[in-house]
Structures are given as C-alpha cells and as structure tokens.
Design a protein around this motif. Structure first.
Motif, PDB file in Angstrom:
ATOM      1  N   VAL A   9       0.816  -1.228   0.000  1.00  0.00           N
ATOM      2  CA  VAL A   9       0.000   0.000   0.000  1.00  0.00           C
ATOM      3  C   VAL A   9       0.848   1.275   0.000  1.00  0.00           C
ATOM      4  N   THR A  10       2.100   1.173   0.441  1.00  0.00           N
ATOM      5  CA  THR A  10       2.965   2.364   0.509  1.00  0.00           C
ATOM      6  C   THR A  10       3.724   2.592  -0.803  1.00  0.00           C
ATOM      7  N   GLY A  11       3.565   1.696  -1.775  1.00  0.00           N
ATOM      8  CA  GLY A  11       4.325   1.807  -3.026  1.00  0.00           C
ATOM      9  C   GLY A  11       3.613   2.666  -4.057  1.00  0.00           C
ATOM     10  N   SER A  12       4.200   2.711  -5.226  1.00  0.00           N
ATOM     11  CA  SER A  12       3.675   3.532  -6.320  1.00  0.00           C
ATOM     12  C   SER A  12       2.256   3.082  -6.715  1.00  0.00           C
ATOM     13  N   ILE A  13       2.078   1.785  -6.948  1.00  0.00           N
ATOM     14  CA  ILE A  13       0.743   1.258  -7.292  1.00  0.00           C
ATOM     15  C   ILE A  13      -0.194   1.376  -6.094  1.00  0.00           C
ATOM     16  N   GLY A  14       0.304   1.015  -4.907  1.00  0.00           N
ATOM     17  CA  GLY A  14      -0.534   1.034  -3.701  1.00  0.00           C
ATOM     18  C   GLY A  14      -1.111   2.420  -3.432  1.00  0.00           C
ATOM     19  N   SER A  36       7.767  -2.640   5.300  1.00  0.00           N
ATOM     20  CA  SER A  36       8.436  -2.149   6.510  1.00  0.00           C
ATOM     21  C   SER A  36       7.899  -0.810   7.012  1.00  0.00           C
ATOM     22  N   GLN A  37       7.283  -0.031   6.164  1.00  0.00           N
ATOM     23  CA  GLN A  37       6.797   1.284   6.612  1.00  0.00           C
ATOM     24  C   GLN A  37       5.540   1.148   7.478  1.00  0.00           C
ATOM     25  N   PRO A  38       5.413   1.977   8.537  1.00  0.00           N
ATOM     26  CA  PRO A  38       4.220   1.888   9.387  1.00  0.00           C
ATOM     27  C   PRO A  38       2.956   2.349   8.660  1.00  0.00           C
ATOM     28  N   VAL A  48       2.446  -5.315   8.679  1.00  0.00           N
ATOM     29  CA  VAL A  48       3.728  -4.865   8.121  1.00  0.00           C
ATOM     30  C   VAL A  48       4.641  -6.086   8.021  1.00  0.00           C
ATOM     31  N   GLY A  49       4.960  -6.481   6.799  1.00  0.00           N
ATOM     32  CA  GLY A  49       5.827  -7.645   6.585  1.00  0.00           C
ATOM     33  C   GLY A  49       5.171  -8.937   7.050  1.00  0.00           C
ATOM     34  N   GLY A  50       5.962  -9.985   7.106  1.00  0.00           N
ATOM     35  CA  GLY A  50       5.456 -11.286   7.567  1.00  0.00           C
ATOM     36  C   GLY A  50       4.642 -11.982   6.493  1.00  0.00           C
ATOM     37  N   ALA A  67       0.169  -5.565  -4.910  1.00  0.00           N
ATOM     38  CA  ALA A  67       1.109  -4.569  -5.436  1.00  0.00           C
ATOM     39  C   ALA A  67       2.407  -4.592  -4.644  1.00  0.00           C
ATOM     40  N   VAL A  68       2.700  -5.775  -4.082  1.00  0.00           N
ATOM     41  CA  VAL A  68       4.005  -6.000  -3.455  1.00  0.00           C
ATOM     42  C   VAL A  68       5.021  -6.118  -4.582  1.00  0.00           C
ATOM     43  N   VAL A  69       6.270  -5.746  -4.330  1.00  0.00           N
ATOM     44  CA  VAL A  69       7.274  -5.909  -5.371  1.00  0.00           C
ATOM     45  C   VAL A  69       8.041  -7.223  -5.158  1.00  0.00           C
ATOM     46  N   SER A 170       6.133   6.826 -14.068  1.00  0.00           N
ATOM     47  CA  SER A 170       6.735   7.074 -12.760  1.00  0.00           C
ATOM     48  C   SER A 170       6.395   5.883 -11.864  1.00  0.00           C
ATOM     49  N   MET A 171       7.409   5.110 -11.472  1.00  0.00           N
ATOM     50  CA  MET A 171       7.146   3.811 -10.819  1.00  0.00           C
ATOM     51  C   MET A 171       8.164   3.563  -9.717  1.00  0.00           C
ATOM     52  N   GLY A 172       8.009   2.465  -8.983  1.00  0.00           N
ATOM     53  CA  GLY A 172       8.975   2.088  -7.959  1.00  0.00           C
ATOM     54  C   GLY A 172      10.332   1.768  -8.587  1.00  0.00           C
TER      55      GLY A 172
HETATM   56  N1  LIG Z   1       4.668   1.238 -10.448  1.00  0.00           N
HETATM   57  C1  LIG Z   1       4.055   0.936 -11.557  1.00  0.00           C
HETATM   58  O1  LIG Z   1       3.635   1.841 -12.304  1.00  0.00           O
HETATM   59  C2  LIG Z   1       3.822  -0.485 -11.963  1.00  0.00           C
HETATM   60  C3  LIG Z   1       3.253  -0.781 -13.211  1.00  0.00           C
HETATM   61  C4  LIG Z   1       2.997  -2.115 -13.535  1.00  0.00           C
HETATM   62  C5  LIG Z   1       3.308  -3.128 -12.634  1.00  0.00           C
HETATM   63  N2  LIG Z   1       3.879  -2.811 -11.455  1.00  0.00           N
HETATM   64  C6  LIG Z   1       4.235  -3.900 -10.518  1.00  0.00           C
HETATM   65  O2  LIG Z   1       3.615  -3.648  -9.272  1.00  0.00           O
HETATM   66  C7  LIG Z   1       4.435  -4.129  -8.203  1.00  0.00           C
HETATM   67  C8  LIG Z   1       4.720  -2.961  -7.259  1.00  0.00           C
HETATM   68  O3  LIG Z   1       5.457  -1.984  -7.958  1.00  0.00           O
HETATM   69  P1  LIG Z   1       5.685  -0.513  -7.368  1.00  0.00           P
HETATM   70  O4  LIG Z   1       6.321   0.256  -8.461  1.00  0.00           O
HETATM   71  O5  LIG Z   1       4.416  -0.020  -6.745  1.00  0.00           O
HETATM   72  O6  LIG Z   1       6.771  -0.835  -6.239  1.00  0.00           O
HETATM   73  P2  LIG Z   1       7.247   0.087  -5.020  1.00  0.00           P
HETATM   74  O7  LIG Z   1       6.842   1.496  -5.233  1.00  0.00           O
HETATM   75  O8  LIG Z   1       8.657  -0.222  -4.795  1.00  0.00           O
HETATM   76  O9  LIG Z   1       6.367  -0.477  -3.804  1.00  0.00           O
HETATM   77  C9  LIG Z   1       6.529  -1.796  -3.335  1.00  0.00           C
HETATM   78  C10 LIG Z   1       5.547  -2.064  -2.233  1.00  0.00           C
HETATM   79  O10 LIG Z   1       5.736  -3.407  -1.797  1.00  0.00           O
HETATM   80  C11 LIG Z   1       5.876  -3.404  -0.371  1.00  0.00           C
HETATM   81  N3  LIG Z   1       6.646  -4.577   0.012  1.00  0.00           N
HETATM   82  C12 LIG Z   1       7.914  -4.891  -0.334  1.00  0.00           C
HETATM   83  N4  LIG Z   1       8.261  -6.085   0.215  1.00  0.00           N
HETATM   84  C13 LIG Z   1       7.177  -6.506   0.927  1.00  0.00           C
HETATM   85  C14 LIG Z   1       6.909  -7.632   1.728  1.00  0.00           C
HETATM   86  N5  LIG Z   1       7.834  -8.592   1.927  1.00  0.00           N
HETATM   87  N6  LIG Z   1       5.677  -7.745   2.291  1.00  0.00           N
HETATM   88  C15 LIG Z   1       4.761  -6.788   2.116  1.00  0.00           C
HETATM   89  N7  LIG Z   1       4.944  -5.689   1.360  1.00  0.00           N
HETATM   90  C16 LIG Z   1       6.152  -5.554   0.783  1.00  0.00           C
HETATM   91  C17 LIG Z   1       6.546  -2.078  -0.082  1.00  0.00           C
HETATM   92  O11 LIG Z   1       6.397  -1.740   1.307  1.00  0.00           O
HETATM   93  P3  LIG Z   1       7.458  -0.731   2.034  1.00  0.00           P
HETATM   94  O12 LIG Z   1       7.165   0.633   1.470  1.00  0.00           O
HETATM   95  O13 LIG Z   1       7.133  -0.832   3.469  1.00  0.00           O
HETATM   96  O14 LIG Z   1       8.807  -1.228   1.664  1.00  0.00           O
HETATM   97  C18 LIG Z   1       5.751  -1.178  -1.003  1.00  0.00           C
HETATM   98  O15 LIG Z   1       4.489  -0.883  -0.451  1.00  0.00           O
HETATM   99  C19 LIG Z   1       5.697  -4.699  -8.871  1.00  0.00           C
HETATM  100  O16 LIG Z   1       5.540  -6.073  -9.051  1.00  0.00           O
HETATM  101  C20 LIG Z   1       5.721  -4.015 -10.237  1.00  0.00           C
HETATM  102  O17 LIG Z   1       6.368  -4.780 -11.218  1.00  0.00           O
HETATM  103  C21 LIG Z   1       4.143  -1.527 -11.084  1.00  0.00           C
END
Ligand SMILES: NC(=O)c1ccc[n+]([C@@H]2O[C@H](COP(=O)([O-])OP(=O)(O)OC[C@H]3O[C@@H](n4cnc5c(N)ncnc54)[C@H](OP(=O)(O)O)[C@@H]3O)[C@@H](O)[C@H]2O)c1
Length: 353
Positions: A9-14, A36-38, A48-50, A67-69, A170-172
C-alpha cells in the motif's frame, strides 16, 4: 460494496490504488500491508511484513490487489487464486515465477485474475474473453526506457540515477530498472503467456516510445484491436478494482488532433539481452522463468546498491540460467527451493562481475 485488500500500500501502485478507492463509493479498503513502513490506522486490518496470507485470512476481502514488489508477493497471489477471491495483479513476478502453479490454483479456486499491468489490462480488454484460437497474435508495447537507441558501449558506465529516470512512467525503483534493461518486458511476455494461454511465438514485443498504445491483438480474420490511452496507472488499477464497472477517473481522454505520435520499432535484443533471455526462459518452461526472475531481482538490487554495472545485470541472469536445471516445480516448496538456488547462484556470480 467491494471489500478490497491492498498489499504494497505504501508503493507507487498502492498509493494510486488508495486514491481510486477513496474516490469510489462502491470500494472499501478493509486491509492493507506494507513491507516495513508503518501503516497504523489505514484500514481495519493492517500488517507490516510477515506472511500476508494471515492478513487475508483475517480480513476476508472480495478483491486482493497484490502490489508487493518481487517474489515476496507469491504467497498472497496463490492464496487469492486458491480461495476463489478476485486477484488484481500488479505483482507480475509471482505469476512469472509460479505460472503453472498459479494457473492450476486459479482453475481450482474459480475466481478472477484481473491484470493491473497496463499492457495486460489492455490485452485483457481487447481479448474480451474471446477463445485463443481466434487470436493470431498479441503485441505488447515497450517504451524502450531511458536508454533506447544506445549501444552496449554507451551503457557500460550508466549510473542508477540515470537508469531511474524513466521517460514515460513514474514507478517504484525495481520496475524502473527493469524497464531500463527491458527485463520488465521480458517478465511481461511470460506474464502474458500464463494470463492468456498464448504460446510464446504468438506474443510479440515492439518498442513504442510514447506509451500510448498499450497492447494490440491481431485476430485471425485480419482485424486488429488496440487499447490506447495516456500512460497513467490509475486507469488499469481502477479497471481491475471496479471490474466490470469501468468508473470515471481523473485521467483525460486522448487528444487526437493535438499531434498524437504513434511510432513503433523492433527492440534491440543484442543491447537489451534480458528480453531475449526472458523469452528463452519462458520457452524452456519448468522453473526457468522462476530462475530468471530470482536472478534478475538479485542483480537489480546489486546494481542499485552500486555493486554491479548496468550490463552486469544481464550477465548475472544469463549465467544463472545456464547453471540451474529448470526442473518443473510440483508444489510451492519446490518453487521456493528453485528460487533460493537461483538467488544463491546469482549472488555468487554478481560478486565476481
Ligand atoms: N509502479 C508501476 O507503475 C507499476 C506498473 C505495472 C506493474 N507494477 C508492478 O507492481 C508491483 C509494485 O510496484 P511498485 O512500483 O508499486 O513498487 P514500489 O513502489 O517499490 O512499492 C513496493 C511495495 O511493496 C511493499 N513490500 C515490499 N516487500 C514486501 C513484503 N515482503 N511484504 C509486504 N509488502 C512488501 C513495499 O512496502 P514498504 O514501502 O514498506 O517497503 C511497497 O508498499 C511490482 O511487481 C511491479 O512490477 C508496477
């Protein structure tokens, strides 16, 4: 009311998903997870994690947005598919690594697998449930990333900062590096094979720098259907979460008279080796796609950490694929072993480059 769990949820997609859910009265956030983020108080159930399947068991969502990476998203993908809970899948790595197991779990569970990747969401809409024998081929588009048109020599010294400057999306960080190497398109090729049941020789990749056409399907009668739109992930996220409703989003429609450019070219497979390696891994099947993904994750982390040159990413993946045996996984334990073995080999190789 659809009860949604957003993992990552804290990531780009989330974060974009939270915006979509907040604006839609028919969607409710019931569970959220980060690595890891609260995220206290964000939803009724948070973790968070686990092991994220514990959160899903507690929350009983109608839709899981994964939307975990990376490979860490795998247990949640399999949980949703096995339980017949609709899965909005951004975490392509889980489908690449565990394609055969995931497809079997989807059949058993009877839920829906709704792609969030923009190209696959586009293809899903063009295909619209038509049988695969009516399809001649599927075309996935790639922006080409920040290094399109460069030679191998010109890529030898590129920095993580340069690789992180993506021209259209604009992505992770992990997927942004994958876009710069074209590994992302390789993962998407394998993802498309499992999502749509198409053999690899009927999935083509073309470079399309403006990222307006997301996918195109050629049908056997000579007609082609394409999906167009400005590059904005809120469109496929919204489509998957509200499926089949197609609610409005803040994204504007295409301005055709304003000078829209649609140009396409073949990918440079010599310079961007990872796309060719992914196709090879996909065609070999078994746990080769799992090894491709694992080695790529290791190599990208090493590159981002400054311990591997840009071109070393493909080297590590190629060497790893040459060293694993690719035996098909009978179950999740086998797959976890294959992933661990590939990571071990990739780490050893990365330390030598
Ligand atoms: N961004 C895009 O535009 C886009 C487009 C198409 C597909 N995708 C896919 O979507 C997925 C996420 O991409 P993103 O760009 O949003 O990545 P991101 O911004 O790096 O975010 C990753 C998310 O995953 C969480 N996470 C990482 N390890 C975890 C774990 N072990 N357990 C639970 N949560 C965990 C992170 O939490 P923390 O913040 O706490 O680390 C964060 O919320 C990837 O598979 C990517 O290929 C993304």
């Amino acid at each position: 009311m659809k009860r949604i769990a957003v993992l990552g949820v804290t990531g780009s997609i989330g974060r974009q998903a939270l915006e979509i859910i907040g604006a839609h009265p028919g969607l409710e956030l019931v569970a959220a997870a980060s690595g890891s983020q609260p995220i206290d108080g964000l939803a009724e159930h948070v973790q968070v994690g686990g092991d994220l399947t514990e959160l899903l068991e507690r929350a009983e969502p109608d839709v899981v947005l994964n939307a975990v990476v990376g490979f860490a998203g795998l247990p949640a993908t399999l949980w949703a598919l096995e339980h017949g809970v609709d899965l909005a899948l951004a975490n392509k790595e889980s489908l690449v690594a565990a394609g055969d197991l995931a497809v079997a779990a989807l059949r058993r569970g009877g839920g829906r697998l709704l792609p969030v990747d923009s190209e696959h969401s586009a293809a899903f809409q063009c295909l619209d449930g038509r049988p695969s024998e009516t399809v001649d081929s599927l075309v996935l588009t790639a922006s080409g990333g920040p290094f399109r048109g460069r030679t191998r020599e010109e890529l030898a010294d590129v920095t993580a900062e340069q690789a992180l400057a993506h021209p259209t999306w604009s992505m992770g960080p992990k997927i942004t590096i994958d876009s710069a190497t074209l590994a992302n398109k390789g993962l998407e090729l394998i993802e498309a094979h499992f999502l749509f049941g198409l053999p690899y020789d009927r999935v083509e990749v073309v470079v399309h720098p403006t990222s307006v056409v997301h996918a195109l399907v050629r049908f056997r009668d000579g007609a082609s259907l394409a999906h167009l739109g400005y590059p904005d992930m809120r469109v496929p996220i919204s489509y998957a979460l509200a499926y089949p409703e197609r609610p409005s989003t803040p994204v504007r429609g295409l301005d055709l008279a304003g000078g829209l450019t649609l140009a396409f070219e073949a990918p440079d497979l010599e310079t961007f080796r990872l796309l060719a390696l992914a196709r090879e891994a996909g065609e070999r099947g078994g746990t080769y796609p799992c090894a491709f993904n694992a080695a790529n994750e290791v190599a990208v982390a090493a590159f981002l950490g400054g311990g591997l040159p840009f071109l070393g990413i493909a080297e590590v993946v190629e060497e790893t694929l040459g060293a694993v045996d690719g035996t098909p996984a009978r179950d999740l334990d086998d797959l976890v072993d294959a992933d661990a073995e590939a990571r071990r080999l990739a780490e050893r190789r990365a330390a030598l480059v």
